[in-house]
Design an enzyme around this catalytic site. Structure first.
Site, short mmCIF file in Angstrom:
data_model
loop_
_atom_site.label_atom_id
_atom_site.label_comp_id
_atom_site.label_asym_id
_atom_site.label_seq_id
_atom_site.Cartn_x
_atom_site.Cartn_y
_atom_site.Cartn_z
N LYS A 309 39.26 47.98 37.43
CA LYS A 309 38.95 48.05 38.22
C LYS A 309 39.19 49.20 39.26
CE LYS A 309 39.81 43.18 40.16
NZ LYS A 309 40.43 42.82 41.27
N ARG A 344 44.41 38.32 34.54
CA ARG A 344 42.81 37.37 34.14
C ARG A 344 42.13 39.28 33.68
NH1 ARG A 344 38.13 38.68 36.87
NH2 ARG A 344 37.13 37.05 36.84
#
Length: 360
Positions: A309, A344
């Site tokens: 991210k 995840r």
């Protein structure tokens, strides 16, 4: 504003604030400040957060000092603190039929999209997505999270027929190979089609707030993952604002759990995700990362989704998404240290190796 204090009585802890009108569930919070070991946390030390006087008091407490303070403030606080401690001190052993141990479960990402922020287009064809899922399974994934709509900042919505066309063949192609299958969608009709095709759980970035989503989840009976997101993907990064990000996210997830339970979902079938990168600035993301143990107080497994991210690039420089593996692994290990139950990730093999060593 945050007011920091040290230990019990130094300086005086908040006192005399309890009243019948005060919702203690949104006023007093506990975060374990101890290493996570097999079965729970080692050493009973906590950060206590109290919303008071337009700010947040945060202080460190031992178990005994915490209970002394609660007793001095009255039976309502004793009951609230006792409930939180019970959740913090009761390890979660299973979720969705999977055993949860010292090492977090690994959820491998299978994006069947042309526009995901990291790997959009890599597995857009169903055969490529199935092959990718099999590779993640061979690398050690416990769960495969299959999504057909990008929820990156600014992403446009996808129609029902197109999203189903993308995900259902992949679910069918990966079902029964050894990993649990998760459908990553915020749309009720897609959830229903995915579960009918064999999905074992629902992962929803809108925490089942969409039209009909909660009803589908209840009817299907499969476990769910509720994520926090401020706003919509198209606008969530415009100017996210919180009073206290970590606590505001806790309050939102607490409310969604309550709504889900009232609708008929069991808490044991609910997993929560604080939503790294979804309607949050760099400082918001890092506040959640640094206080992620707080969410154990919700009594549900925690899913951490920080892989590749943009907060990593904001800290380390303008790094392309596929080159953010070291930062992604650092986030995974940070989560593992405080007992996060699911991570995840895009890079399953590297994550499994890091966790196997870190959690040995």
């Amino acid at each position: 504003m945050t007011f920091h204090t040290d230990t019990f009585g130094s300086p005086s802890w908040p006192s005399g604030f309890c009243s019948p009108e005060l919702d203690l569930a949104k006023a007093v919070y506990l975060r374990p400040l101890a290493p996570f070991i097999e079965g729970g946390f080692d050493f009973p030390l906590y950060e206590v957060a109290v919303r008071l006087d337009g700010g947040v008091w945060r202080f460190t407490s031992t178990h005994s000092d915490l209970m002394q303070w609660a007793n001095e403030e009255g039976e309502d606080l004793v009951a609230h603190v006792g409930k939180m401690l019970e959740r913090l001190e009761s390890p979660i052993r299973r979720f969705a039929g999977l055993e949860v141990g010292r090492r977090p479960l690994i959820m491998g990402i299978v994006n069947v999209t042309p526009d995901s922020f990291s790997d959009g287009g890599d597995n857009y064809d169903a055969s490529d997505a199935i092959a990718h899922g099999k590779a993640l399974l061979a690398a050690g994934a416990d769960i495969l999270d299959i999504g057909g709509e990008s929820t990156r900042p600014g992403a446009a919505a996808v129609g029902f027929e197109e999203e189903v066309r993308r995900v259902v063949p992949v679910i069918r192609g990966l079902k029964g190979l050894g990993a649990k299958i998760s459908i990553d969608t915020r749309h009720a009709d897609v959830m229903a089609e995915a579960v009918a095709a064999g999905a074992d759980m629902i992962n929803d970035v809108t925490a089942l707030e969409g039209d009909g989503a909660l009803e589908v989840a209840v009817q299907s009976g499969v476990p769910v993952m509720l994520m926090h997101m401020q706003g919509e993907p198209q606008t969530m990064q415009d100017n996210p604002v919180y009073e206290d990000c970590a606590l505001d996210v806790f309050d939102y997830l607490q409310d969604r759990i309550r709504v889900c339970e009232e609708a008929g979902l069991k808490r044991e079938n609910i997993c929560i995700d604080p939503g790294i990168g979804f309607g949050k600035t760099l400082d918001h993301n890092m506040e959640i990362m640094n206080r992620i143990g707080l969410y154990h107080g919700l009594g549900c497994p925690i899913l951490l989704g920080a892989s590749r991210k943009s907060f990593i690039a904001k800290i380390c420089g303008d790094i392309p998404a596929k080159d953010r593996l070291p930062g992604s692994l650092a986030a995974v290990l940070k989560g593992a240290d405080v007992g996060v139950q699911i991570v995840r990730v895009h890079d399953v093999a590297e994550t499994k190796q890091a966790l196997d060593v870190w959690c040995y």
